[in-house]
Scaffold this active site. Structure first.
Site, short mmCIF file in Angstrom:
data_model
loop_
_atom_site.label_atom_id
_atom_site.label_comp_id
_atom_site.label_asym_id
_atom_site.label_seq_id
_atom_site.Cartn_x
_atom_site.Cartn_y
_atom_site.Cartn_z
N SER A 12 0.81 -1.22 0.00
CA SER A 12 0.00 0.00 0.00
C SER A 12 0.84 1.27 0.00
O SER A 12 0.41 2.30 -0.51
CB SER A 12 -0.95 0.00 1.21
OG SER A 12 -0.22 -0.17 2.41
N ASP B 258 -6.59 7.17 8.55
CA ASP B 258 -6.57 5.84 9.18
C ASP B 258 -5.45 5.70 10.20
O ASP B 258 -5.37 4.69 10.89
CB ASP B 258 -6.48 4.74 8.11
CG ASP B 258 -5.15 4.69 7.38
OD1 ASP B 258 -4.21 5.42 7.77
OD2 ASP B 258 -5.03 3.92 6.41
N HIS C 262 -1.39 4.77 7.32
CA HIS C 262 -0.72 5.10 6.07
C HIS C 262 -0.37 6.60 6.04
O HIS C 262 -1.11 7.41 6.59
CB HIS C 262 -1.60 4.76 4.87
CG HIS C 262 -1.89 3.30 4.74
ND1 HIS C 262 -3.00 2.71 5.31
CD2 HIS C 262 -1.20 2.30 4.13
CE1 HIS C 262 -2.99 1.42 5.04
NE2 HIS C 262 -1.91 1.14 4.34
#
Length: 380
Positions: free
Chosen positions: A84, A248, A251
């Site tokens: 990611s 979140d 990240h």
């Protein structure tokens, strides 16, 4: 003599009690970590969104990419592999994905048309790298430069450090065999994720730094270029993590990705031969000349065709990062207590200082030596 007075029996009983106590302590510690892992999973939500699409052809001076179509040509094909972080999950826009920032910076500095293909998959571990590389080989992607960012999910998935690092090395070897240069951003420091409680956070910090070190060894052995993200960026994320993380809290956001891209871009430019070693006399000598060089670069970035220069943005952010930590002195001496006894020095800003100086110095030299390209169209 009674049985309890037998020295051999007393030794056996003592060892048994120590063993029972050790097992009990181990189980207790394991239960604490398992409970904290469950808390972390509740605090940190699973990603529900998808990263922005950044694929396309990036021409020098163009703010947006052209969609890639069959029959088009490019000077450099860059591919991004990994998880990611490589995909840029958490960035605020497609223009701020790490791969896009590197591709645009490369196009600016080289004057070449750069095709970007992001093959990274959210949630991937090193076990998924062979599949990403094989898919590229089947499609005959043939990248000139490959960037890999992977490792964090290997820690959270409890994959072995040795095998995880070797898988990255094998991916680098496969790409090098195909003729691609390879730059690898090694595993980030997971100790920066504040929602994870202690002592689990310190355990994650230790494991992620050990994985980063093992990755660097395997990458060099396979002919790639490792770039340390943990050693360099952990201090900044600890100091003001809330402004560098996406909602979140796991990240990075666009500002966090800019710091990472600023570290990776010099390695990419050097690997491709876009930046040669600058003459020694051209390098800024001392703080005053370095500051003057930065001012010159920033002034050039604000004028004419370089108004939206990616390199100037990355230079400014990295230079501010270095200055902030050099000026901080001892005021943040307790910031890294959670990383005590972790391998490596979490306050090392050497890589960032070198990257910022490289961006500033080489960009300034090349900009003066190369005429500005007014037409953002295809290269001659």
């Amino acid at each position: 003599m009674s049985e309890t007075d037998d020295p051999a029996r007393r030794l056996v009983v003592s060892l048994a009690l120590v063993a029972v106590g050790t097992v009990g302590a181990y189980r207790g510690a394991y239960e604490v970590l398992a409970q904290q892992a469950r808390i972390a999973r509740r605090v940190i939500p699973k990603p529900t969104g998808r990263p922005f699409e950044g694929d396309g052809l990036y021409r020098p001076g163009a703010a947006t990419p052209e969609p890639w179509r069959p029959g088009m040509e490019c000077d450099v094909h860059m591919m991004v592999f990994g998880d990611s972080l490589a995909a840029g999950l958490g960035a605020d826009s497609a223009a701020e994905l790490p791969g896009v920032l590197i591709a645009r910076g490369l196009a600016e500095e080289s004057g070449l048309d750069v095709r970007l293909s992001i093959k990274a998959i959210v949630g991937a571990t090193s076990k998924g790298l062979p599949g990403q590389v094989e898919a590229m080989q089947i499609a005959h992607g043939d990248p000139d430069i490959s960037v890999i960012l992977v490792g964090g999910n290997d820690i959270t998935a409890r994959n072995g450090i040795g095998p995880s690092a070797r898988r990255v090395g094998e991916a680098v070897h496969a790409l090098r065999e195909g003729g691609s240069h390879v730059v690898v951003g090694t595993c980030p420091d997971l100790g920066i994720i504040k929602p994870v409680p202690q002592p689990l956070r310190s355990v994650m910090a230790t494991l992620s730094r050990r994985l980063a070190s093992a990755q660097a060894v395997q990458v060099r052995k396979a002919g790639g270029v490792p770039v340390s993200l943990a050693e360099t960026l952990a201090p900044e994320f600890h100091r003001r993590g809330e402004s560098l993380f996406s909602p979140d809290r796991f990240h990075p956001n666009s500002a966090g990705y800019e710091l990472s891209a600023g570290l990776l871009l010099p390695a990419v430019c050097v690997a491709l031969g876009v930046w040669d070693e600058a003459p020694e006399e051209s390098a800024p000598q001392g703080a005053e000349e370095a500051a003057a060089a930065l001012t010159e670069t920033e002034a050039a970035a604000e004028a004419g065709p370089h108004r939206d220069s990616v390199v100037a943005r990355l230079t400014t952010r990295l230079t501010d990062f270095v200055r902030n930590h050099e000026d901080a002195g001892d005021q943040d001496e307790n910031t890294f207590l959670h990383n005590e006894n972790v391998d490596g020095d979490p306050e090392n800003t050497g890589d960032a200082r070198e990257a910022a100086d490289t961006l500033r110095r080489r960009s300034r030299i090349l900009r003066l030596a190369r005429p500005a390209r007014e037409d953002p169209g295809p290269a001659d």
